[in-house]
Design a protein around this motif. Structure first.
Motif, PDB file in Angstrom:
ATOM      1  N   THR A 181       0.833  -1.193   0.000  1.00 57.02           N
ATOM      2  CA  THR A 181       0.000   0.000   0.000  1.00 57.02           C
ATOM      3  C   THR A 181       0.871   1.247   0.000  1.00 57.02           C
ATOM      4  O   THR A 181       1.958   1.263   0.591  1.00 57.02           O
ATOM      5  CB  THR A 181      -0.939   0.058   1.222  1.00 57.02           C
ATOM      6  OG1 THR A 181      -0.160   0.164   2.424  1.00 57.02           O
ATOM      7  CG2 THR A 181      -1.823  -1.166   1.287  1.00 57.02           C
ATOM      8  N   VAL A 182       0.397   2.271  -0.672  1.00 58.74           N
ATOM      9  CA  VAL A 182       1.064   3.565  -0.705  1.00 58.74           C
ATOM     10  C   VAL A 182       0.085   4.602  -0.177  1.00 58.74           C
ATOM     11  O   VAL A 182      -1.071   4.658  -0.622  1.00 58.74           O
ATOM     12  CB  VAL A 182       1.491   3.943  -2.142  1.00 58.74           C
ATOM     13  CG1 VAL A 182       2.182   5.305  -2.154  1.00 58.74           C
ATOM     14  CG2 VAL A 182       2.397   2.870  -2.735  1.00 58.74           C
ATOM     15  N   GLY A 183       0.528   5.390   0.781  1.00 55.18           N
ATOM     16  CA  GLY A 183      -0.334   6.419   1.351  1.00 55.18           C
ATOM     17  C   GLY A 183       0.418   7.711   1.568  1.00 55.18           C
ATOM     18  O   GLY A 183       1.638   7.704   1.761  1.00 55.18           O
ATOM     19  N   LEU A 184      -0.291   8.819   1.527  1.00 58.39           N
ATOM     20  CA  LEU A 184       0.303  10.120   1.853  1.00 58.39           C
ATOM     21  C   LEU A 184      -0.755  10.991   2.500  1.00 58.39           C
ATOM     22  O   LEU A 184      -1.954  10.855   2.232  1.00 58.39           O
ATOM     23  CB  LEU A 184       0.875  10.805   0.613  1.00 58.39           C
ATOM     24  CG  LEU A 184      -0.059  11.182  -0.532  1.00 58.39           C
ATOM     25  CD1 LEU A 184       0.580  12.286  -1.374  1.00 58.39           C
ATOM     26  CD2 LEU A 184      -0.342   9.990  -1.427  1.00 58.39           C
ATOM     27  N   ASP A 185      -0.306  11.847   3.374  1.00 59.89           N
ATOM     28  CA  ASP A 185      -1.227  12.708   4.113  1.00 59.89           C
ATOM     29  C   ASP A 185      -0.441  13.902   4.641  1.00 59.89           C
ATOM     30  O   ASP A 185       0.793  13.901   4.655  1.00 59.89           O
ATOM     31  CB  ASP A 185      -1.863  11.934   5.267  1.00 59.89           C
ATOM     32  CG  ASP A 185      -3.171  12.544   5.753  1.00 59.89           C
ATOM     33  OD1 ASP A 185      -3.566  13.619   5.225  1.00 59.89           O
ATOM     34  OD2 ASP A 185      -3.807  11.967   6.646  1.00 59.89           O
ATOM     35  N   GLY A 186      -1.154  14.896   5.096  1.00 59.56           N
ATOM     36  CA  GLY A 186      -0.522  16.075   5.674  1.00 59.56           C
ATOM     37  C   GLY A 186      -1.036  16.310   7.080  1.00 59.56           C
ATOM     38  O   GLY A 186      -2.149  15.904   7.433  1.00 59.56           O
ATOM     39  N   ILE A 368      -8.025  -1.868   3.780  1.00 55.44           N
ATOM     40  CA  ILE A 368      -9.048  -0.891   3.394  1.00 55.44           C
ATOM     41  C   ILE A 368      -8.943   0.401   4.209  1.00 55.44           C
ATOM     42  O   ILE A 368      -9.770   1.299   4.049  1.00 55.44           O
ATOM     43  CB  ILE A 368     -10.472  -1.466   3.536  1.00 55.44           C
ATOM     44  CG1 ILE A 368     -10.752  -1.868   4.988  1.00 55.44           C
ATOM     45  CG2 ILE A 368     -10.681  -2.650   2.598  1.00 55.44           C
ATOM     46  CD1 ILE A 368     -12.206  -2.244   5.261  1.00 55.44           C
ATOM     47  N   GLY A 369      -7.956   0.493   5.057  1.00 59.71           N
ATOM     48  CA  GLY A 369      -7.825   1.680   5.908  1.00 59.71           C
ATOM     49  C   GLY A 369      -6.481   2.357   5.743  1.00 59.71           C
ATOM     50  O   GLY A 369      -5.457   1.692   5.541  1.00 59.71           O
ATOM     51  N   SER A 370      -6.472   3.681   5.813  1.00 61.73           N
ATOM     52  CA  SER A 370      -5.224   4.446   5.715  1.00 61.73           C
ATOM     53  C   SER A 370      -4.652   4.750   7.093  1.00 61.73           C
ATOM     54  O   SER A 370      -3.910   5.707   7.268  1.00 61.73           O
ATOM     55  CB  SER A 370      -5.470   5.762   4.962  1.00 61.73           C
ATOM     56  OG  SER A 370      -6.401   6.576   5.663  1.00 61.73           O
ATOM     57  N   GLY A 371      -4.988   3.887   8.061  1.00 62.96           N
ATOM     58  CA  GLY A 371      -4.521   4.118   9.426  1.00 62.96           C
ATOM     59  C   GLY A 371      -3.021   4.144   9.561  1.00 62.96           C
ATOM     60  O   GLY A 371      -2.480   4.848  10.429  1.00 62.96           O
ATOM     61  N   VAL A 372      -2.308   3.394   8.720  1.00 62.44           N
ATOM     62  CA  VAL A 372      -0.839   3.398   8.784  1.00 62.44           C
ATOM     63  C   VAL A 372      -0.307   4.806   8.520  1.00 62.44           C
ATOM     64  O   VAL A 372       0.582   5.291   9.222  1.00 62.44           O
ATOM     65  CB  VAL A 372      -0.258   2.399   7.758  1.00 62.44           C
ATOM     66  CG1 VAL A 372       1.259   2.525   7.700  1.00 62.44           C
ATOM     67  CG2 VAL A 372      -0.649   0.981   8.121  1.00 62.44           C
ATOM     68  N   CYS A 377       1.432  10.295  10.681  1.00 62.09           N
ATOM     69  CA  CYS A 377       1.332  11.734  10.953  1.00 62.09           C
ATOM     70  C   CYS A 377       1.538  12.016  12.441  1.00 62.09           C
ATOM     71  O   CYS A 377       2.217  12.977  12.818  1.00 62.09           O
ATOM     72  CB  CYS A 377      -0.038  12.255  10.509  1.00 62.09           C
ATOM     73  SG  CYS A 377      -0.252  12.350   8.727  1.00 62.09           S
ATOM     74  N   LYS A 378       0.969  11.149  13.278  1.00 59.84           N
ATOM     75  CA  LYS A 378       1.115  11.332  14.727  1.00 59.84           C
ATOM     76  C   LYS A 378       2.509  10.955  15.194  1.00 59.84           C
ATOM     77  O   LYS A 378       3.148  11.684  15.960  1.00 59.84           O
ATOM     78  CB  LYS A 378       0.062  10.493  15.455  1.00 59.84           C
ATOM     79  CG  LYS A 378      -1.369  10.913  15.163  1.00 59.84           C
ATOM     80  CD  LYS A 378      -2.376   9.982  15.825  1.00 59.84           C
ATOM     81  CE  LYS A 378      -3.795  10.366  15.461  1.00 59.84           C
ATOM     82  NZ  LYS A 378      -4.792   9.431  16.019  1.00 59.84           N
ATOM     83  N   VAL A 379       2.982   9.796  14.725  1.00 55.95           N
ATOM     84  CA  VAL A 379       4.263   9.271  15.213  1.00 55.95           C
ATOM     85  C   VAL A 379       5.442  10.080  14.670  1.00 55.95           C
ATOM     86  O   VAL A 379       6.349  10.456  15.425  1.00 55.95           O
ATOM     87  CB  VAL A 379       4.407   7.785  14.818  1.00 55.95           C
ATOM     88  CG1 VAL A 379       5.811   7.279  15.130  1.00 55.95           C
ATOM     89  CG2 VAL A 379       3.381   6.944  15.563  1.00 55.95           C
ATOM     90  N   ASN A 387       4.876  19.211  20.536  1.00 56.14           N
ATOM     91  CA  ASN A 387       4.714  19.249  21.988  1.00 56.14           C
ATOM     92  C   ASN A 387       4.486  20.683  22.460  1.00 56.14           C
ATOM     93  O   ASN A 387       4.707  21.641  21.727  1.00 56.14           O
ATOM     94  CB  ASN A 387       5.948  18.655  22.672  1.00 56.14           C
ATOM     95  CG  ASN A 387       6.060  17.161  22.456  1.00 56.14           C
ATOM     96  OD1 ASN A 387       5.054  16.455  22.459  1.00 56.14           O
ATOM     97  ND2 ASN A 387       7.275  16.673  22.245  1.00 56.14           N
ATOM     98  N   SER A 388       4.053  20.803  23.683  1.00 60.38           N
ATOM     99  CA  SER A 388       3.676  22.107  24.236  1.00 60.38           C
ATOM    100  C   SER A 388       4.803  23.133  24.102  1.00 60.38           C
ATOM    101  O   SER A 388       5.945  22.877  24.487  1.00 60.38           O
ATOM    102  CB  SER A 388       3.298  21.952  25.716  1.00 60.38           C
ATOM    103  OG  SER A 388       2.972  23.194  26.286  1.00 60.38           O
TER     104      SER A 388
END
Length: 429
Positions: A181-186, A368-372, A377-379, A387-388
């Motif tokens: 799978t290939v995914g991208l996000d911002g 079926i999910g882009s959770g990775v 994005c979070k990791v 961070n604060s």
């Protein structure tokens, strides 16, 4: 407590150290740590000298250099600071000096390579205060914040510089890879001058026949890095994976943003809109249509989410149902209408492109999910850069993202340092 070298040979050295017993086990363990650090410092000093020259004239490029003698210098090791006398060279015309020990020993500023590796790894994960605390508590090693920052940024700068030059081997996996799978996000991060801006994250994930993820490659780019350069790097990663897993099925997974599909359609055979984003739009539609009937809302939403995931053609049937709602409802404006119409448009756009065939994909053990990618994005970005109180300059963000992608992609951190060990830090930089 004093460590000393009692024997050396052509390929070994023997260090003697006395360790007093403490009043408790905890105190004894801390005394052991101190003794081991002292032994490590003594052993490293002896080892460093093996990388020095014998003082004979040498040529560097077209220039001839002669030794000015053995001059002392302090070096930082994982165990503590050590002082070494080593030959320093200069040409007959003066100018910049040259130290063979630092070149052949792969010294980074004044840090031994392993200490630089440790500091930069921790810098990828921790702010400077936590980094220094962690190093002191875990290893009994004190280091200045400013020094840790310089080493972290120096190593990160080389990691960033080599992103488009150095290639890394995808590990040989025990399981047969059936799907990639290939995914991208911002995701947004706070920049010092520009305020909140979007950083980019991409993933290439490898799955076996049972649909279990076996390996993930991460790439990231700061807001100022440039999306075209980011996409070029992601293309390179995809091409490298295809060299080893060309027979796998390539699937583009994304959250529905239009710009993502233009890229994914070029590099994947199938495109899938994230299932969980689709269920969020179903939730909006249910909230709008069943606003005054919570029990009916829950029953409808549970049934449609189940059907969407497990039954072939469910997306088209749900689309027709929502289309009928838009005709029958008495309200044609306001928040309820916007939610319903938004869900209808989302399903219409993605069913037309065959991106919602979840029932078919689930039966074939396809993701079926882009959770990775969303987790990336979070990791990769949020956990370290958001961070604060944190605000970043572009250079600082770039080097941290480069380090984090190396440390979070299994196998790459060691491959990066193998290249440093092979080519030398100065040549890499």
């Amino acid at each position: 407590m004093a460590a000393r070298i009692v024997k050396t040979s052509s390929d070994t050295l023997t260090v003697e150290v006395q360790i007093p017993f403490g009043r408790s086990l905890l105190e004894s363990e801390e005394l052991i740590q101190q003794a081991l650090n002292e032994a490590g410092t003594v052993a490293t000093a002896q080892t460093l000298e093996r990388f020095d020259s014998d003082g004979s004239p040498i040529e560097v490029g077209a220039l001839k250099f002669t030794s000015k003698g053995r001059l002392p210098k302090n070096y930082q090791t994982p165990y503590g600071e050590t002082r070494v006398e080593r030959h320093v060279y200069q040409s007959a015309t003066g100018g910049k000096t040259y130290c063979p020990l630092e070149v052949t020993g792969r010294i980074i500023m004044t840090a031994t390579p392993r200490f630089a590796k440790i500091l930069s790894y921790k810098y990828a994960d921790l702010g400077l205060s936590r980094l220094c605390q962690d190093l002191e508590i875990s290893n009994g090693r004190k280091v200045l914040r400013s020094y840790a920052h310089k080493i972290g940024e120096l190593v990160g700068s080389v990691a960033e510089l080599k992103e488009e030059v150095w290639t890394y081997q995808t590990p040989v996996l025990d399981s047969e890879i059936a799907t990639v799978t290939v995914g991208l996000d911002g995701t947004c991060m706070l920049m010092r001058e520009e305020g909140w801006r979007e950083a980019m994250v991409g993933t290439v994930a490898l799955y076996d026949k049972e649909g279990e993820r076996q390996h993930t490659i991460y790439i990231g780019a700061s807001p100022e890095y440039g999306k075209e350069t980011f996409l070029s790097r992601l293309e390179t990663e995809i091409a490298d994976v295809k060299k080893n897993y060309g027979m796998a099925l390539y699937i583009g997974l994304a959250d529905g943003a239009k710009g993502n599909w233009v890229f994914l359609e070029k590099h994947t055979e199938k495109q899938v809109v994230d299932f969980y984003h689709a269920t969020e739009y179903l939730t909006d539609a249910a909230d709008a249509y069943f606003e005054k009937n919570p029990k009916e809302r829950k029953a409808w939403l549970d049934a449609r989410c189940h059907d969407l995931k497990h039954k072939r053609g469910a997306a088209h049937r749900i689309l027709r149902e929502m289309d009928e709602w838009t005709v029958s409802v008495p309200w044609k404006e306001g928040p309820r209408w916007d939610k319903l119409k938004g869900a209808l448009d989302y399903f219409m756009n993605n069913t037309d492109k065959n991106r919602m065939s979840y029932g078919e994909y689930v039966k074939e053990n396809l993701p079926i999910g882009s959770g990775v990618t969303e987790a990336a994005c979070k990791v990769i970005v949020k956990q370290r850069l958001c961070n604060s109180g944190m605000r970043w300059k572009d250079k600082g963000a770039r080097v941290v993202l480069s380090l984090r992608c190396l440390t979070h992609t299994p196998g790459r951190w060691n491959q990066f340092w193998e290249k440093i060990d092979q080519y030398g830090f100065q040549m890499a930089a």
